[in-house]
Design a protein around this motif. Sequence first.
Motif, PDB file in Angstrom:
ATOM      1  N   SER A   1       1.982   3.441   6.043  1.00  0.00           N
ATOM      2  CA  SER A   1       3.452   3.927   5.902  1.00  0.00           C
ATOM      3  C   SER A   1       4.446   3.284   6.694  1.00  0.00           C
TER       4      SER A   1
ATOM      5  N   ASP B   1       5.757   5.832  -1.481  1.00  0.00           N
ATOM      6  CA  ASP B   1       4.616   6.471  -0.703  1.00  0.00           C
ATOM      7  C   ASP B   1       3.974   7.246  -1.563  1.00  0.00           C
TER       8      ASP B   1
ATOM      9  N   LYS C   1       7.075   0.686   5.043  1.00  0.00           N
ATOM     10  CA  LYS C   1       8.537   0.994   4.959  1.00  0.00           C
ATOM     11  C   LYS C   1       9.195  -0.159   5.612  1.00  0.00           C
TER      12      LYS C   1
END
Length: 214
Positions: A17, A33, A21
């Motif tokens: 994650s 996600d 990003k």
Amino acid sequence: RRGPVVVLDGPAGSGKSTVAKLLARALGVPHLDTGAIYRAVAYHMDSKGIPPEDSELLLRELEVTRVEVSQGFVRVNGEDVTREIRTPHVDSIVSHYAAIPAVRRALLGLQREQARDGIVAEGRDMASVVFPDADVKVFLTASPEERARRRHLERLSKGEDSDYQQVLRQVEERDRLDSQRECSPLKVDEGALVFDTTGLSVDEVVLALEKEVR
Ligand code: C5P
């Protein structure tokens, strides 16, 4: 299409994650996600008292469940569940719902739609099922202890209670369920670059991947 399709698969706590990003920002494409989508469905079904075993009720509810994702927010039938899906309770139930083929099928179109202008998408079956033609496929991993340590520190930093041994057990259990399920299991795709992030900083990983994409 304006940008590349880059996919990151890997187990819980592999750093997907955070890395996805930052990589998306560096490449100027949206970030998706997909774990959040499975979490939203699990949270919704659980709130309605529908267990993963009750396939009849589950299928009926799936038909009237609309999930939306945009810019880090997740909504189910219009209700914002962005915060609610990040609890240890959802951690413990999500894999059971995600193992159901009808659930996965119902979420396929939603995931693919997000990639119109390029994307950095993260999950478990991005390379193998959702975006088999991705421009770059990455499998991120790290030792179970390192991944549990990251989760543990993340919870403590949010002011939540956390017990390292318990987090380690949960991380290992979720990996076991995700890797051993019949439908779209977590595995290294043949076209994927395997990247072990144990001992690496986030910046080091993002820079290396950005180079790879360019
Ligand atoms: O990525 P995250 O840990 O938030 O994902 C939560 C759960 O959702 C995973 O443990 C897995 O069971 C499920 N998942 C999945 N396929 C994906 C993304 C997540 O089955 N592409």
